[in-house]
Write an enzyme that holds these catalytic residues in place. Structure first.
Site, PDB file in Angstrom:
ATOM      1  N   ARG B  23       0.829  -1.222   0.000  1.00 17.22           N
ATOM      2  CA  ARG B  23       0.000   0.000   0.000  1.00 17.22           C
ATOM      3  C   ARG B  23       0.861   1.269   0.000  1.00 17.22           C
ATOM      4  O   ARG B  23       0.630   2.149  -0.839  1.00 17.22           O
ATOM      5  CB  ARG B  23      -0.988  -0.025   1.170  1.00 17.22           C
ATOM      6  CG  ARG B  23      -2.098  -1.069   1.008  1.00 17.22           C
ATOM      7  CD  ARG B  23      -2.965  -1.167   2.240  1.00 17.22           C
ATOM      8  NE  ARG B  23      -2.147  -1.468   3.417  1.00 17.22           N
ATOM      9  CZ  ARG B  23      -2.491  -1.188   4.658  1.00 17.22           C
ATOM     10  NH1 ARG B  23      -3.636  -0.577   4.912  1.00 17.22           N
ATOM     11  NH2 ARG B  23      -1.709  -1.520   5.653  1.00 17.22           N
ATOM     12  N   ASN B  41      -6.370  -2.824   1.718  1.00 16.23           N
ATOM     13  CA  ASN B  41      -6.290  -4.293   1.780  1.00 16.23           C
ATOM     14  C   ASN B  41      -7.685  -4.837   1.985  1.00 16.23           C
ATOM     15  O   ASN B  41      -8.452  -4.287   2.778  1.00 16.23           O
ATOM     16  CB  ASN B  41      -5.472  -4.726   3.006  1.00 16.23           C
ATOM     17  CG  ASN B  41      -3.981  -4.642   2.775  1.00 16.23           C
ATOM     18  OD1 ASN B  41      -3.528  -4.562   1.635  1.00 16.23           O
ATOM     19  ND2 ASN B  41      -3.226  -4.658   3.863  1.00 16.23           N
TER      20      ASN B  41
END
Ligand SMILES: [Fe+3]
Ligand SMILES: [Mg+2]
Ligand SMILES: [Zn+2]
Ligand SMILES: [Zn+2]
Lengths: 340, 752
Positions: B23, B41
């Site tokens: 990320r 996520n």
């Protein structure tokens, strides 16, 4: 001598004169029926004691060869059933014996077998009070099969069972392990194992009484027959719901038995015994039990081999010479190699 | 940016993309490219919602394929249009994670990354000399995990409260420690110390341990997945002391060294070096004697051609290696046969008799993991023991398994490992060891529970080996779930098919499975097999002529027994008498004749043992599995190219008796005989397998089984299979450590 035949024939099982002769000649005087009836009539006096119980067991015996160093099938048949009674706390009293005889079996062999049964029964203090014979075609049996059934009396207040075993209790065996199994392998003759080993076959009633007298809180006992010590311990651990850990270093084994096992790739923990038992006593009675057992001929080699623990219930492990802990399993069918 | 030129895309990224800095990586790319949106996520992986100029979006797509973080593995990227909300986001953010899902949420442990390795050597830096330095691209993962989801509170880092500086790094998406769960520094993290005789010794732990080691002592070192026992690998006396104390007479000892030191003692090929330097940092087997700094003591791996090397994989190891400036033996710290110890008190209790000192720390090891062992063959890297750095990695199931049920496969007895399948993925668990060992058995049961939880697994069926005496089989039976019983060598075949993504309907394959022992479908014991089949079933089309295992499992430990029966079968009983003068031949021959504990087996492993015994390189009793076979391979490596010995082909049976006769007549140097033996087996099996392919009965040839850890044999088979598609093991062990994957696939194929 009315029985002139050297070999048993089918006529001996026919129910007529020949059979009567066989029974008279071979079995009478050894077996002690109370009457000529086809049943034994036994005194129930012992059961008048409040809390006394009957112990009742049966076993069939098949062994090749039927005679081996240290015994024969008759000795096995008496000791086996006596021991089944004894390890449950029963004082053996009466036996029955049934014979399946292969046509052509040497009559002298039968005489010898029956004679050893008499000797062992006397030693154990039991009477063989009823019996039976059948003769079968050649090949339908291997010389002779014997089935014995035993009745014993469990005195009031005596309660021996695996469920009483507690973690910390001590496990004792009464002598070297695997002699019987190794002896039988040698006695087969086809392996050319030269050894002076004798079967450990013996009645263990007196030994149990001695141990009980010295260790009144004796928890449980098991005779280590087929499947050896490993199977006896697994059964007992399972029934008791405890783990058992034994110590490889403490296991009593003759060098000859170890040697035979090494060559043939057998594990002595699984070798059959016929005069060995494992018993569990509370730790504080262990020394007394050991001393008392060592005072009886069948317990001269008694040693502590391990103890019950609070590991996974039913799991038997062995602390090995290298310090690891190996799980000692029940045999699954015949022993198949597992190493990949 | 104005709405006019703004395109939106919703990008789904699947694979190993969580807990690896994915990320922040996406965040960094988006900032660089001036894109807006968010990344999160969720149960399926990473979801990127992004908007901006079309060219910038294309650059983002390229970055997702080409620039991913070191520990990430992208299996698939799927993009659809994203209806950009109104008003459009003004920046790019990392959103809170979605619900936990089906796949594994934790990645394998990773070796110290170059940035962290440099940081601990930076004089005056906050983490200079700090043994627990890590970041998003490296450090402990699975070994510190107590439960899910993977965040600090669920790891053994939970007791260490982050200091303000660490917390700031943890929260900064631009920092390489953004969301690094085990983040630590000397102010807030775990502490290292050295102790002797149960008492901490004041001073620098690394310096104290190094002094003890360089003086010839043995030091227990708490590592990532367990304790190691270390000693100076250049000191023959220290090595023999370690062997005596550990009661490990001959089994090879692994070595650790810095890259510079390693280069003084070994000459890894470029492939071997890149395997050493992977984040998994496995032990890599590298040929002996290539180094320029002189030989190492023979006691490290007596009779073997290779040494197992690894590079330092934690800062602790880096610091220690630098301090000793020589290779160290780093063998697992355990009692003989038991699993590695992981607890401090456990180590003091169990290793106190072996170790002169202990390098300890106060970060608990949650999961025991051995070092992975790998090697590079002519056909690329292959794993021999799959553990630290490789688990809990998942493998995608081959095409056709989309509708597969959830399968739990129980594995084998000796190199136990379990496997779970779910949602198109297989999770092959770590190497556990021999299940008769009580602590290993407990670890196996723990692994069943751990992986079930980790994978959120609810098995529909259980796959087990045919062998009723394997504890793994019994454990499978005890589940009460529907059972699929899988023949041992069929499972080996399916394992190699599976890791090569062979489709469910890919057609039959000829499987050369050369192995120790496995129970056959006919209740005899197999192990040198040519199978024709696929996931669904197989036919046994060729095998080594069986010989008795004289003494059952004793024949697995004592190679001479196999030599005797093979020589007897070849009519060379006299030769057996001469070669084995001390052995109890007579009794054993009678036992074989009488069928006492002498089951027949077609095992290839036992044929290796027999030949190794013939050439005098097998010990009377092996102290570890494969000892004789490995010695035979080492011997053959010096034998050069060799002609095969003859064998007799009788129907489906390959009879090695003519080989023994030819060997007995030839009286060649042992190295040549060993090379010819390898060639013999390779030719015999390759020719038959090739014929199946050429006759159109098989689509390819697959190689599996424990004997195929032998690289020389594998290379020879490949040579004789030139022109035929060959499937080999790489990420999954050819030995029983890979068995469970094959069981799982066969179970799944039958359950579809
Ligand atoms: Fe195998
Ligand atoms: Mg009975
Ligand atoms: Zn790092
Ligand atoms: Zn900090």
């Amino acid at each position: 001598m009315s029985l002139r035949d050297k070999r048993v024939s089918l006529a001996h099982g026919g129910g007529g004169k020949a059979m009567r002769d066989l029974i008279d000649e071979i079995f009478t005087g050894v077996f002690e029926p109370d009457s000529m009836e086809d049943q034994a009539r036994l005194s129930a006096d012992a059961l008048r004691d409040p809390g006394a119980r009957l112990a009742f067991t049966t076993d069939s015996f098949v062994v090749t060869p039927v005679e081996f160093p240290g015994g024969d099938i008759g000795k096995l048949a008496v000791c086996g059933t006596v021991n089944d009674l004894a390890v449950g706390g029963g004082v053996p009293r009466w036996l029955s014996a049934a014979f399946i005889i292969e046509e052509g079996t040497d009559v002298d062999l039968l005489r010898r077998i029956v004679a050893t049964m008499k000797v062992e029964a006397d030693k154990a203090g039991v009477r063989i009070v009823t019996g039976d014979t059948k003769v079968v075609d050649r090949g339908s049996a291997d010389k002779v099969f014997v089935t014995t059934t035993g009745i014993g009396i469990i005195p009031p207040g005596r309660d021996i069972a695996a469920v009483h075993i507690r973690p910390g209790d001590v496990a004792i065996v009464n002598g070297v392990l695997g002699d019987h199994g190794a002896c039988i392998l040698g006695a087969r003759g086809d392996l050319a194992l030269s050894s002076a080993l004798e079967s450990d076959c013996a009645g263990l009633g007196h030994l149990m009484e001695a141990a009980l007298a010295a260790a009144p809180n004796l928890r449980a006992a098991r005779d280590c027959t087929r499947g050896g010590l490993a199977s006896a311990l697994n059964e007992i651990a399972e029934a008791a719901g405890v783990s058992v850990e034994i110590d490889e270093e403490a296991l009593p084994l003759r060098d000859e038995v170890k040697g035979t096992c090494e060559i043939l790739g057998l594990d002595p923990l699984y070798l059959a015994n016929e005069g060995r038992l494992v018993l569990f006593v509370p730790e504080d009675e262990a020394e007394a039990a050991l001393a008392a057992m060592r005072g009886v001929d069948t317990g001269a080699g008694a040693v502590i081999i391990g103890r019950a623990g609070d590991g996974p219930a039913g799991q038997v492990t062995m602390r090995t010479l290298f310090g690891g802990s190996r799980i000692v399993d029940m045999l699954v069918g015949e022993q198949l190699p597992r190493i990949c | 940016m104005k709405g006019q030129s703004m395109d939106g895309r919703l990008i789904r990224v699947r694979g190993q993309v969580q807990g690896v800095g994915f990320r922040p990586f996406v965040w960094g790319v988006a900032r660089r490219e001036g894109l807006v949106g968010h990344v999160l996520n969720d149960a399926e992986g990473v979801l990127v919602a992004v908007a901006g100029a079309p060219e910038a979006l294309d650059r983002m797509a390229r970055a997702l394929a080409e620039e991913i973080p070191p520990l990430a593995r992208v299996d698939a990227v799927e993009a659809v249009a994203w209806a950009v909300p109104d008003p459009a986001p003004t920046g790019f953010s990392i959103a809170a994670s979605g619900a936990q899902g089906a796949e594994t949420r934790v990645t394998p442990d990773a070796a110290t990354c170059p940035a962290c390795a440099a940081e601990i050597r930076e004089a005056g830096a906050r983490r200079a000399g700090y043994a627990f330095t890590n970041c998003t691209h490296c450090g402990p993962r699975y070994t510190i995990l107590r439960g899910l989801p993977y965040d600090r509170g669920q790891t053994t880092m939970a007791p260490f409260e982050m200091c303000p500086e660490c917390r700031a790094e943890y929260r900064d998406p631009g920092d390489r420690r953004f969301h690094a769960q085990p983040i630590a520094c000397p102010a807030c993290g775990p502490r290292l110390w050295y102790e002797e005789g149960g008492a901490e010794v004041a001073g620098d732990a690394i310096a104290l341990a190094a002094a003890r080691l360089t003086a010839g002592g043995i030091v227990a070192i708490k590592g990532l997945g367990g304790f190691h026992l270390a000693c100076d690998a250049t000191d023959a006396a220290a090595i023999s002391l370690l062997r005596t104390r550990k009661r490990r007479p001959a089994k090879p000892l692994a070595l650790m060294a810095s890259a510079e030191v390693l280069a003084r003692f070994a000459r890894p090929t470029p492939e071997e070096y890149s395997l050493l330097a992977e984040p998994a940092a496995p032990i890599v087997l590298i040929g002996k004697g290539g180094g320029k700094g002189g030989g190492l003591p023979d006691g490290l791996a007596p009779g073997q051609g290779r040494l197992g090397w690894m590079l330092p994989y934690t800062p602790l190891h880096h610091l220690l290696m630098e301090a000793v400036d020589r290779p160290l033996v780093m063998t697992s710290g355990n009692l003989s046969g038991e699993p590695q110890v992981i607890g401090n008190d456990e180590a003091r209790g169990k290793l106190g008799g072996f170790a002169d000192g202990f390098v300890m720390h106060d970060r608990d090891i949650a999961r025991r993991l051995d070092d992975s062992v790998e090697r590079v063959t002519g056909a690329g890297p292959t794993v021999l023991r799959r553990a630290r750095g490789r688990v809990p990695g998942t493998l995608p199931l081959p095409e056709g398994f989309d509708d597969a049920p959830q399968v739990l496969a129980m594995g084998g007895q000796m190199k136990a490992a379990i496997c779970l399948t779910k949602n198109g993925q297989a999770l092959l668990g770590h190497h556990l060891g021999e299940l008769d060992e009580a602590l290993t058995w407990a670890a196996y049961q723990q692994a069943l529970e751990d992986y079930r939880e980790l994978f959120d697994h609810r098995p529909d069926l259980v796959a087990v080996d045919l062998h009723p005496g394997y504890r793994a089989t019994q454990a499978g039976e005890a589940t009460g779930l529907p059972l699929v019983r899988v023949q041992h060598h069929h499972a080996h075949l399916a394992a190699v098919l599976g890791e090569n993504h062979w489709p469910l309907d890919g057609g039959p394959v000829a499987g050369i499975v050369l192995d120790g022992l496995g129970l056959g479908a006919d209740d005899t014991i197999w192990g040198g097999e040519l199978l024709l089949g696929d996931y669904r079933g197989f036919e046994r089309v060729g095998w080594l002529k069986p010989a008795p295992l004289a003494g059952g499992d004793a024949a697995n430990r004592e190679p001479w027994r196999n030599l005797m029966v093979r020589l007897d079968a070849a009519g060379l009983g006299d030769l057996a008498d001469r070669l084995l003068p001390e052995a109890p031949r007579d009794v054993l021959r009678r036992a074989v004749a009488a069928g006492v504990n002498s089951p027949l087996s077609s095992s290839a492993g036992r044929l290796f043992d027999a030949f190794a015994a013939a050439l005098g390189v097998a010990p009377g009793r092996m102290s570890y599995e494969g000892e004789a076979g490995m010695a035979l391979e080492a011997l053959a490596e010096g034998g050069g190219p060799a002609a095969p010995y003859p064998v007799a082909l009788e129907g489906a049976e390959i009879d090695p008796a003519p080989m023994f006769r030819a060997w007995a007549e030839a009286s060649e140097p042992p190295a040549i005989a060993a090379a010819r033996f390898h060639e013999t087996l390779a030719v015999a099996f390759a020719a038959r397998a090739r014929a199946l392919v050429e006759a159109g009965r098989a689509e390819a040839v697959a190689l599996s089984g424990g004997v195929l850890q032998n690289a020389l044999l594998q290379d020879a088979l490949i040579r004789h299979l030139a022109g035929v598609p060959v499937l080999l093991h790489h990420a999954v062990p050819a030995n029983d450590g890979g068995l469970a994957l094959g069981q799982a696939l066969i179970g799944a194929a039958r359950g579809i």
